[in-house]
Design an enzyme around this catalytic site. Structure first.
Site, PDB file in Angstrom:
ATOM      1  N   GLY A 226      -5.101  23.189 -34.899  1.00 49.54           N
ATOM      2  CA  GLY A 226      -6.259  23.960 -35.364  1.00 49.54           C
ATOM      3  C   GLY A 226      -6.368  24.210 -36.853  1.00 49.54           C
TER       4      GLY A 226
ATOM      5  N   GLU B 252      -2.309  29.308 -40.446  1.00 47.95           N
ATOM      6  CA  GLU B 252      -2.781  29.305 -39.063  1.00 47.95           C
ATOM      7  C   GLU B 252      -4.306  29.363 -39.017  1.00 47.95           C
ATOM      8  OE1 GLU B 252      -2.689  28.432 -36.219  1.00 47.95           O
ATOM      9  OE2 GLU B 252      -1.526  29.772 -34.936  1.00 47.95           O
TER      10      GLU B 252
ATOM     11  N   ASP C 211      -5.207  35.780 -32.660  1.00 46.48           N
ATOM     12  CA  ASP C 211      -5.933  36.412 -31.562  1.00 46.48           C
ATOM     13  C   ASP C 211      -5.013  37.497 -30.986  1.00 46.48           C
ATOM     14  OD1 ASP C 211      -8.251  35.150 -29.323  1.00 46.48           O
ATOM     15  OD2 ASP C 211      -6.634  36.346 -28.518  1.00 46.48           O
TER      16      ASP C 211
ATOM     17  N   LYS D 262      -8.879  38.224 -35.196  1.00 51.08           N
ATOM     18  CA  LYS D 262      -9.649  39.089 -34.278  1.00 51.08           C
ATOM     19  C   LYS D 262      -8.880  40.406 -34.163  1.00 51.08           C
ATOM     20  CE  LYS D 262     -11.312  35.311 -31.272  1.00 51.08           C
ATOM     21  NZ  LYS D 262     -11.108  34.658 -29.962  1.00 51.08           N
TER      22      LYS D 262
ATOM     23  N   ASP E  36     -11.115  24.524 -31.449  1.00 47.56           N
ATOM     24  CA  ASP E  36     -11.711  23.692 -30.401  1.00 47.56           C
ATOM     25  C   ASP E  36     -12.059  24.476 -29.147  1.00 47.56           C
ATOM     26  OD1 ASP E  36      -8.867  24.063 -29.731  1.00 47.56           O
ATOM     27  OD2 ASP E  36      -9.325  22.715 -28.072  1.00 47.56           O
TER      28      ASP E  36
ATOM     29  N   ARG F 245     -13.749  20.623 -33.132  1.00 48.34           N
ATOM     30  CA  ARG F 245     -12.860  20.825 -34.292  1.00 48.34           C
ATOM     31  C   ARG F 245     -13.486  20.305 -35.585  1.00 48.34           C
ATOM     32  NH1 ARG F 245      -7.811  22.444 -32.519  1.00 48.34           N
ATOM     33  NH2 ARG F 245      -6.984  21.501 -30.636  1.00 48.34           N
TER      34      ARG F 245
HETATM   35  P1  IMP Z   1      -2.753  33.967 -30.035  1.00 51.44           P
HETATM   36  O1  IMP Z   1      -1.363  33.546 -29.694  1.00 51.44           O
HETATM   37  O2  IMP Z   1      -3.416  34.711 -28.900  1.00 51.44           O
HETATM   38  O3  IMP Z   1      -2.849  34.736 -31.343  1.00 51.44           O
HETATM   39  O4  IMP Z   1      -3.636  32.676 -30.107  1.00 51.44           O
HETATM   40  C1  IMP Z   1      -3.646  31.897 -31.191  1.00 51.44           C
HETATM   41  C2  IMP Z   1      -4.119  30.501 -30.886  1.00 51.44           C
HETATM   42  O5  IMP Z   1      -5.107  30.456 -29.855  1.00 51.44           O
HETATM   43  C3  IMP Z   1      -4.764  29.962 -32.128  1.00 51.44           C
HETATM   44  O6  IMP Z   1      -3.836  29.240 -32.902  1.00 51.44           O
HETATM   45  C4  IMP Z   1      -5.877  29.083 -31.583  1.00 51.44           C
HETATM   46  O7  IMP Z   1      -5.396  27.759 -31.439  1.00 51.44           O
HETATM   47  C5  IMP Z   1      -6.209  29.669 -30.241  1.00 51.44           C
HETATM   48  N1  IMP Z   1      -7.434  30.530 -30.289  1.00 51.44           N
HETATM   49  C6  IMP Z   1      -7.482  31.870 -30.347  1.00 51.44           C
HETATM   50  N2  IMP Z   1      -8.738  32.334 -30.359  1.00 51.44           N
HETATM   51  C7  IMP Z   1      -9.534  31.238 -30.316  1.00 51.44           C
HETATM   52  C8  IMP Z   1     -10.971  31.059 -30.330  1.00 51.44           C
HETATM   53  O8  IMP Z   1     -11.784  31.984 -30.374  1.00 51.44           O
HETATM   54  N3  IMP Z   1     -11.385  29.761 -30.284  1.00 51.44           N
HETATM   55  C9  IMP Z   1     -10.544  28.700 -30.233  1.00 51.44           C
HETATM   56  N4  IMP Z   1      -9.201  28.820 -30.231  1.00 51.44           N
HETATM   57  C10 IMP Z   1      -8.703  30.079 -30.275  1.00 51.44           C
HETATM   58 MG    MG Z   2      -3.771  27.095 -33.343  1.00 48.46          MG
END
Ligand code: IMP
Ligand code: MG
Length: 181
Positions: free
Chosen positions: A50, A104, A108, A136, A164, A170
C-alpha cells in the site's frame, strides 16, 4: 470532479481528497522530517504494497541524506481489517544503531504498525519513527505514537493512492471513499 464516482469490483466509491491536497500534506510532513533528520541518515522502510505511492512522493521531498528499503506484510481482506497479521518477510538491511522511519499507507486499528515496531525493535535500531499517509483516529486500538501523519481521514473505507479494495484501485491518483447507499 466533486461528485466523481467510480466502480471497483462490486462497490461504488466517490472522490474524497484530490491529489493536489495529498501532495500539500506530504510536503508539510516532509519539511518536518527534513528538520528532524538532519545528520541522522535515516533509513525509510516502505511497507508494501500500500505505501509504494506515498513513499515515492514523500522521498522526492526529502532533502537530507537517507536510504530506502522495503518490507512486506498483509492484513486486509475486502473491506475490514482481519486483525490477523500475516508473516513479515525478513528485512534485507541491517538496522542496528540506525534511525528508521516506517512509511505506511494508513493506520486503522494500529495493529499492523505495532507488530512492525515490535519486529524492528528486536533488531536493535537506534530509534523507530512512524510516517503514515492516512490515519483514522476513531479506530485506533493500541498504544501507539505516530510521529508524522500527513492526513487524518474519517472512519470509512477508502481506496486510491496505493490503497486497494481487493487489489483494485491502488493506481488511482486521488483518494476515494466508499459510497454507501
Ligand atoms: P491496521 O492494522 O488495522 O492499522 O490496518 C492497517 C492496514 O490495513 C493498512 O496498511 C492498509 O493496508 C489496510 N487498510 C486499513 N484501512 C484501509 C482502508 O480504508 N482502505 C484500504 N486499506 C485499508
Ligand atoms: Mg498496508
Amino acid at each position: 470532479m466533486a461528485n466523481h464516482l467510480i466502480k471497483l469490483n462490486d462497490k461504488q466509491f466517490r472522490l474524497y481528497i484530490p491529489h493536489s491536497e495529498l501532495q500539500q500534506a506530504i510536503e508539510k510532513i516532509a519539511r518536518k522530517i527534513n528538520a528532524d533528520m538532519e545528520g541522522k541518515n535515516p533509513l525509510f522502510i516502505c511497507v508494501l504494497n500500500g505505501a509504494f505511492i506515498f513513499a515515492a512522493d514523500l522521498l522526492k521531498e526529502i532533502s537530507v541524506d537517507c536510504e530506502i528499503t522495503f518490507m512486506r506484510m498483509k492484513t486486509y481482506e475486502g473491506l475490514h481489517s482481519s486483525g490477523r497479521i500475516k508473516e513479515i518477510q525478513p528485512l534485507e538491511v541491517d538496522i542496528k544503531n540506525r534511525t528508521v522511519i516506517i512509511v505506511e499507507d494508513i493506520v486503522d486499528t494500529g495493529f499492523t504498525i505495532c507488530r512492525i515496531k515490535e519486529y524492528l525493535s528486536d533488531l536493535s535500531p537506534k530509534e523507530v519513527k512512524v510516517a503514515t499517509m492516512f490515519f483514522k483516529p476513531d479506530v485506533l486500538k493500541c498504544d501507539l505514537t505516530l510521529d508524522y501523519v500527513a492526513r487524518e481521514v474519517d472512519n470509512k473505507f477508502i481506496v486510491g493512492y496505493g490503497l486497494d479494495y481487493d487489489e483494485k484501485g491502488r493506481n488511482l491518483k486521488d483518494l476515494y471513499i466508499l459510497n454507501e447507499q
